[in-house]
Write an enzyme that holds these catalytic residues in place. Structure first.
Site, PDB file in Angstrom:
ATOM      1  N   ARG A 392     -28.366 -41.640  12.981  1.00  0.00           N
ATOM      2  CA  ARG A 392     -28.923 -40.419  13.593  1.00  0.00           C
ATOM      3  C   ARG A 392     -30.349 -40.622  14.096  1.00  0.00           C
ATOM      4  NH1 ARG A 392     -26.255 -37.552   9.100  1.00  0.00           N
ATOM      5  NH2 ARG A 392     -24.263 -36.829   9.918  1.00  0.00           N
ATOM      6  N   GLU A 429     -27.110 -43.161  -3.376  1.00  0.00           N
ATOM      7  CA  GLU A 429     -26.801 -42.351  -4.564  1.00  0.00           C
ATOM      8  C   GLU A 429     -25.852 -43.107  -5.487  1.00  0.00           C
ATOM      9  OE1 GLU A 429     -25.741 -37.663  -5.293  1.00  0.00           O
ATOM     10  OE2 GLU A 429     -25.570 -38.513  -3.284  1.00  0.00           O
TER      11      GLU A 429
END
Ligand code: MRU
Length: 506
Positions: A392, A429
């Site tokens: 992005r 994560e």
């Protein structure tokens, strides 16, 4: 109001309406000589930068039919171009027509009529782009717009520039009120803008020029929209006298100040406003009103026709081709605009996650462009390269690199770039990932601006900084559209600077 063209060619004559007599008298002028045309331009019977461009080109055609020979036509062309020195469109129109002189008078006329037809298209494109920008900049469904002088149909070959944008918005029911300045000393606003607004049934109020700052201070105005007579390469804008104080007051009250003009009004050969020659007008325009003396006999006036608004007071310049932000747009309401356009999606991509979707920002060229320019301006000359982070970050990074005129470097996930490469592992994560950059992309003496869409935990951006510094280059800082402050990512970017155009604190 006549629906015909502002300036028409009719059997060897230029036909137009005398703008000094309106709105009370509709005097049609039939101009057959260059002397008559120079006089009509000098006394403002024909006025408005784009209309002057058309008039200048048609004037060369008049001369070409009369003289045929090269030299006298060139002399006429020089007189026409000098009739109003500030409005660059006049000289531009004259030059365009003159460029066909060797092909004969018919070719000169063909060029002049092509220029007039083109102005109609250019006007439509610039004014509708400006209307889109104004919708994005102002946060009301129906806008209260302040405009200066007259930039409508008779000032151009089409719908108008600034006033054209008003017409577009009004067509969509998006105008609450137009504040039209009187425009001293020749009252183009009171006589022409009001007449045109009245004809189009657009709600309006007339104000004396010196009341404009009060209207802005009172919060009655959402945006100021004006035209231009010459725009310097750095974005300084010459327009009707009284434009500069409007821009100062608009900046003071954080009201967007937008200029609408054709590309032909941008004069790349003039570096800045100081280099623009300002037309000085006779004293009697100020010492009398409608032929009645208003001051002591013999009083001398300071009567410049135009002033220069520095580019840093201009929110945007809108042309048929682009929106140009000469000032640093990273101030003011950009954060609000990003906030409004970035939607919140619950439970995406997983249950319990709130996702900020920035597609709405990318879909608004004005805001997206302002964001790119804001990041480029925030770091000014402190960086040599833009590094954009997959995936992005590529969108904003590309726009920032273009806005800054700096090379773009892509940092990609493993296996996407040909070598030789440098790579860095970083924690996600669950698990870890690898980012790669081509070794030669940034030289060791380079300083990079690292760009991504969102700063969350900061893991990705910190890893990119490591990748850059391990190659010997420096980090000027980070730029993101949105910072999710609750995740504390900024701590991992230390000691580098972060510019987040919008920060979510929840
Ligand atoms: O002296 P004027 O009336 O010719 O000044 C005109 C302006 O300043 C206009 O704003 C400009 O020419 C743009 S017209 C679309």
């Amino acid at each position: 109001m006549s629906a015909g063209p502002t300036l028409a060619w009719d059997d060897g004559a230029i036909v137009t309406v005398d703008q000094t007599a309106l709105p009370h008298r509709h005097n049609v002028l039939r101009i057959t000589t260059v002397d008559e045309l120079v006089d009509a331009i000098a006394r403002l019977a024909i006025r408005g930068a784009p209309a002057l461009g058309i008039a200048g080109a048609l004037g060369v055609a008049l001369s070409a039919y009369r003289h045929g020979a090269d030299e006298p036509v060139r002399r006429d062309a020089a007189r026409l171009a000098a009739a109003r020195p500030t409005a660059v469109n006049l000289a531009w129109g004259v030059d365009r027509a003159l460029s066909r002189l060797a092909e004969g008078a018919d070719a000169v006329l063909a060029e002049a009529t092509a220029l007039a037809a083109e102005d109609e298209r250019v006007n439509r494109a610039a004014s509708s782009r400006a209307a889109d920008l104004l919708r994005g900049l102002c946060r009301r469904p129906r806008l209260r717009i302040l405009t200066h002088c007259h930039t409508g149909r008779l000032a151009t070959g089409g719908v108008g520039t600034a006033l054209g944008a008003v017409h577009h918005l009004a067509g969509q029911g998006q105008v609450e009120m137009v504040f039209a300045t009187e425009t001293r000393p020749l009252l183009q606003g009171a006589r022409l803008t009001v007449w045109e607004l009245r004809d189009a049934a657009i709600p309006h109020r007339l104000l004396v020029d010196s009341a404009a700052a009060s209207a802005l201070a009172a919060g009655l105005v959402d945006c100021v929209v004006v035209g231009a007579d010459r725009i310097a390469a750095n974005g300084d804008v010459a327009n009707k006298i009284g434009t500069y104080p409007l821009a100062v007051a608009a900046a003071r009250h954080r009201v967007p100040f937008v200029v609408v003009a054709p590309e032909s009004t941008i004069d790349g050969a003039t570096p800045d406003g100081a280099a623009i020659s300002i037309e000085q007008r006779p004293s009697d325009e100020v010492t009398s009103v409608a032929g009645v003396d208003t001051t002591c006999a013999g009083t001398q006036a300071f009567n410049p026709a135009f002033d220069v608004t520095p580019g840093d007071l201009v929110t945007a310049i809108v042309t048929e081709d682009r929106v140009w932000y000469p000032a640093d747009p990273g101030t003011g309401d950009l954060a609000d605009r990003i906030d409004r356009l970035a939607t919140m999606v619950e439970d995406f991509p997983r249950p319990g996650v709130r996702f900020r979707d920035l597609a709405g920002v990318y879909a608004q060229p004005a805001t997206f462009g302002a964001a790119a320019h804001a990041l480029a301006a925030a770091y000014r000359d402190a960086f040599s390269h833009v590094v954009a982070v997959e995936a992005r970050g590529f969108t904003l990074g590309t726009a920032v690199a273009l806005a800054a005129g700096k090379p773009l470097v892509l940092v990609r996930k493993a296996g996407k770039l040909p070598g030789p490469l440098r790579s860095v592992k970083y924690d996600l994560e669950y698990g870890e990932d690898v980012l790669e950059m081509q070794e030669s992309a940034v030289p060791p003496d380079g300083r990079v601006l690292i760009v991504d869409d969102v700063l969350a935990t900061g893991g990705t951006l910190a890893a990119v900084a490591k990748l850059v510094t391990e190659g010997g280059a420096g980090v000027a800082g980070f730029g993101v559209l949105l910072e999710l402050a609750g995740l504390g990512g900024v701590r991992r970017l230390h000691p580098h600077r972060l510019v987040a155009l919008r920060t979510d604190r929840s």
